[in-house]
Design a protein around this motif. Structure first.
Motif, short mmCIF file in Angstrom:
data_model
loop_
_atom_site.label_atom_id
_atom_site.label_comp_id
_atom_site.label_asym_id
_atom_site.label_seq_id
_atom_site.Cartn_x
_atom_site.Cartn_y
_atom_site.Cartn_z
N TYR B 19 0.83 -1.21 0.00
CA TYR B 19 0.00 0.00 0.00
C TYR B 19 0.86 1.26 0.00
N VAL B 20 1.89 1.24 0.85
CA VAL B 20 2.73 2.44 0.93
C VAL B 20 3.43 2.69 -0.41
N TRP B 21 4.05 1.64 -0.96
CA TRP B 21 4.80 1.86 -2.20
C TRP B 21 3.86 2.13 -3.36
N LEU B 22 2.67 1.52 -3.34
CA LEU B 22 1.69 1.80 -4.40
C LEU B 22 1.29 3.26 -4.39
N SER B 23 1.04 3.83 -3.20
CA SER B 23 0.60 5.22 -3.20
C SER B 23 1.74 6.17 -3.55
N TYR B 24 2.97 5.84 -3.09
CA TYR B 24 4.09 6.71 -3.51
C TYR B 24 4.33 6.56 -5.01
N GLY B 25 4.08 5.36 -5.54
CA GLY B 25 4.21 5.17 -6.98
C GLY B 25 3.20 5.98 -7.76
N ILE B 26 1.94 5.98 -7.27
CA ILE B 26 0.90 6.78 -7.92
C ILE B 26 1.30 8.24 -7.94
N ALA B 27 1.79 8.71 -6.79
CA ALA B 27 2.20 10.12 -6.70
C ALA B 27 3.30 10.41 -7.71
N LEU B 28 4.27 9.51 -7.79
CA LEU B 28 5.40 9.72 -8.71
C LEU B 28 4.89 9.77 -10.15
N VAL B 29 4.00 8.84 -10.50
CA VAL B 29 3.47 8.80 -11.86
C VAL B 29 2.75 10.10 -12.19
N ILE B 30 1.96 10.61 -11.26
CA ILE B 30 1.20 11.84 -11.56
C ILE B 30 2.13 13.04 -11.63
N PHE B 31 3.17 13.06 -10.77
CA PHE B 31 4.16 14.13 -10.88
C PHE B 31 4.83 14.10 -12.26
N ILE B 32 5.25 12.91 -12.66
CA ILE B 32 5.95 12.80 -13.94
C ILE B 32 5.00 13.17 -15.08
N TYR B 33 3.75 12.72 -14.97
CA TYR B 33 2.77 13.06 -16.01
C TYR B 33 2.65 14.58 -16.16
N ASN B 34 2.56 15.28 -15.02
CA ASN B 34 2.42 16.74 -15.08
C ASN B 34 3.61 17.38 -15.78
N ILE B 35 4.82 16.95 -15.38
CA ILE B 35 6.02 17.54 -15.97
C ILE B 35 6.09 17.22 -17.46
N VAL B 36 5.87 15.95 -17.80
CA VAL B 36 6.03 15.54 -19.19
C VAL B 36 4.98 16.21 -20.07
N SER B 37 3.72 16.28 -19.59
CA SER B 37 2.69 16.89 -20.45
C SER B 37 2.97 18.37 -20.65
N ALA B 38 3.45 19.05 -19.61
CA ALA B 38 3.80 20.47 -19.77
C ALA B 38 4.96 20.62 -20.75
N TYR B 39 5.95 19.71 -20.64
CA TYR B 39 7.11 19.78 -21.52
C TYR B 39 6.70 19.52 -22.97
N LEU B 40 5.80 18.54 -23.16
CA LEU B 40 5.35 18.23 -24.52
C LEU B 40 4.59 19.40 -25.13
N LEU B 41 3.76 20.07 -24.30
CA LEU B 41 3.06 21.27 -24.77
C LEU B 41 4.05 22.30 -25.25
N LYS B 42 5.11 22.49 -24.46
CA LYS B 42 6.12 23.49 -24.78
C LYS B 42 6.80 23.14 -26.10
N ARG B 43 7.20 21.86 -26.24
CA ARG B 43 7.91 21.45 -27.45
C ARG B 43 7.01 21.62 -28.67
N GLN B 44 5.75 21.18 -28.53
CA GLN B 44 4.80 21.29 -29.64
C GLN B 44 4.64 22.74 -30.06
N PHE B 45 4.54 23.63 -29.05
CA PHE B 45 4.37 25.03 -29.37
C PHE B 45 5.55 25.54 -30.17
N PHE B 46 6.78 25.23 -29.70
CA PHE B 46 7.94 25.80 -30.39
C PHE B 46 8.12 25.20 -31.78
N ILE B 47 7.80 23.90 -31.94
CA ILE B 47 7.89 23.30 -33.28
C ILE B 47 6.95 24.03 -34.24
N ASN B 48 5.68 24.19 -33.80
CA ASN B 48 4.70 24.87 -34.66
C ASN B 48 5.10 26.31 -34.92
#
Lengths: 251, 60, 222
Positions: B19-48
């Motif tokens: 349970y402990v590692w699952l919830s820390y894993g969920i948190a890590l995944v959502i943190f990474i998702y936030n960073i990666v999606s923001a980064y992808l938005l940025k890259r897409q914007f500059f390419i366009n």
């Protein structure tokens, strides 16, 4: 209704000024977020004592509580930014409000998921209709509504204003929803064992919690700034300073 | 090490390791998702944006 | 005030010319309620236990379904734009529209709700609570729904969107409304519940018209 505001408030309305100042702040917030989150989670996972009742599963508190707090304050920030945008016709405020919504929704998902995982060892089920969890689920629904409305308009200006109104309506409703859900919960399952309200948490337990809350806020600020900066560039792409930024990017 | 007797005790978290590692894993995944999606938005914007800028300069 | 009355008269006249607008929510209400015994169980003790919640959910969905069209036809034929630029009070117009919607949906639902309550074997002492809670609760549903309708009136895919926007806001009314009926069916005092429903109604009556008219201005000028 015109209220005199300090000078920085009007400077904030300038997209270029916003872009520059957030560019300066971003690395510091990023550094603070990484440090606080690392220190907080290691402290919480390794050094904080185990709870005498729940054992080590209580360490989930260091994720669950900060994400719940952040999800709520993010909605508040979104609604207030929307109101500022409506009252002072400030585009940057709408940009910030728009950037809040997806982050807040993902953080609400985090709070719900960790709450469910925590529920399994404490209550014996993955989902319990606990008042806090249910209220968080409704908050997630409110976020989904805001995101759906925001993406439905083609015209940016009306999309901004419409979402601002919707999030303000949601903000007024949040206390009523919370109260009604708590009341409903006491009616249907009296005397559930509440997890987060410990009689007195010793400092070696709550100091790492505080560190994590601060870390979550810094992380939120980082993602918010990245998203808002892109949105500013997108909206100002015809202006000369943005063209310069684009030309200099990647060199 | 902290409030644990050994490293394997730390991994198992008493009996609540999953349970402990699952919830820390969920948190890590959502943190990474936030960073990666923001980064992808940025890259897409500059390419366009770069493509658009090149096209505009090409026509002038 | 005069304008409010004449606006209400106009809206009612429009509704009576399209009688389907009255029949449809009521038929929907009945059908949704009938789905539960068919889908779960026709056992009387089970039905009387779930009756307050089921009747309230069905009434809520019927209100939601009909509120989508509250500004639609006026928007499409351009008369909404005329009303926005006219010198008459927009708030009065909005209130007239919401009141008419409530008369057509919530009020009629409250009138026929004993029929459904009978089919669900609701104890007889709960009938009064059911009717009164629907009478006090559904105006709030109309007001909140009108905010969603005003925000989405200019959008093509308004139908699903409006339920996403409005359903979370309906939760307190559902909780207190169904709570009233449950308490009434058990023979407990219901004044406290009704006071809560009335408080929500007063709050939404004060704030919602402003949100609706602001949303209409945005939608029409987009």
């Amino acid at each position: 209704m015109k209220i005199k505001m300090p000078r920085w408030f009007y400077q904030l309305a300038s997209p270029k000024w916003f872009y520059d100042i957030t560019g300066m702040l971003l690395p510091w917030f990023g550094l603070a977020a990484i440090l606080l989150l690392l220190v907080g989670s290691i402290w919480g996972l390794v050094f904080a004592p185990a709870d005498y009742q729940q054992g080590n599963s209580f360490r989930i508190i260091y994720i669950h509580v900060p994400s719940s707090i952040l999800a709520q304050s993010c909605y508040m920030m979104m609604a207030i930014a929307g109101a500022v945008g409506l009252i002072w016709k400030m585009k940057i405020a709408h940009v910030v409000a728009g950037a809040c919504a997806p982050i807040g929704a993902s953080i609400a998902v985090m709070s719900l998921a960790t709450g469910a995982v925590w529920g399994k060892p404490t209550w014996g089920a993955w989902w319990v209709w606990d008042a806090r969890l249910t209220a968080m689920l409704v908050l997630l629904f409110l976020y989904i509504g805001v995101i759906a409305l925001n993406s439905a308009f083609e015209n940016k200006a009306s999309s901004d204003k419409a979402t601002a109104i919707l999030s303000l309506v949601g903000l007024v409703n949040i206390p009523i929803i919370k109260y009604s859900v708590e009341w409903w919960n006491t009616l249907h399952q009296p005397a559930t064992f509440t997890v987060t309200e410990k009689p007195a948490m010793p400092p070696e337990m709550w100091i790492p919690l505080l560190v994590m809350v601060l870390g979550f806020y810094c992380f939120f600020a980082v993602v918010l700034m990245i998203r808002a900066r892109i949105e500013v560039l997108e909206r100002e792409k015809r202006s000369d300073w943005v063209k310069k930024v684009i030309e200099n990017y990647g060199r | 090490m902290g409030s644990f007797t050994s490293f394997s005790d730390f991994i198992q978290m008493g009996t609540h390791g999953l349970y402990v590692w699952l919830s820390y894993g969920i948190a890590l995944v959502i943190f990474i998702y936030n960073i990666v999606s923001a980064y992808l938005l940025k890259r897409q914007f500059f390419i366009n944006a770069k493509r658009r800028l090149r096209r505009e300069q090409g026509t002038i | 005030m005069n304008f409010l009355l004449s606006a209400i008269k106009r809206e009612l006249l429009l509704v009576f010319r399209r009688r389907n607008d009255i029949i449809n929510p009521l038929a929907f209400f009945l059908m949704v309620a009938v789905l539960f015994p068919l889908g779960v169980s026709p056992d009387p003790t089970f039905l009387s236990e779930v009756a307050p919640g089921v009747i309230w959910v069905a009434a809520l969905l019927a209100c939601l379904l009909s509120v989508d069209g509250i500004f639609r036809s006026d928007y499409e034929d351009g008369s909404l734009e005329q009303m926005l630029v006219s010198s008459e009070s927009l708030l009065a117009l909005v209130l007239a529209k919401v009141l008419t919607h409530w008369l057509v949906s919530g009020f009629c639902l409250a009138i026929i709700s004993p029929l459904v309550a009978m089919m669900f074997f609701l104890p007889e002492q709960g009938y009064f609570a059911l009717i009164v809670s629907l009478l006090i609760g559904t105006p709030t549903l109309s007001l909140m729904g009108a905010i969603g309708a005003a925000l989405t009136v200019a959008l093509r895919k308004g139908g699903v969107l409006i339920s996403l926007l409005v359903l979370p806001l309906y939760i307190p009314v559902l909780i207190f409304g169904a709570g009233t009926v449950q308490a009434g069916a058990m023979g407990l005092a219901i004044q406290g519940y009704l006071a809560l429903l009335a408080a929500i109604l007063v709050l939404s009556l004060m704030l919602a018209p402003f949100a609706i008219s602001a949303a209409l201005k945005i939608s029409v000028r987009s």
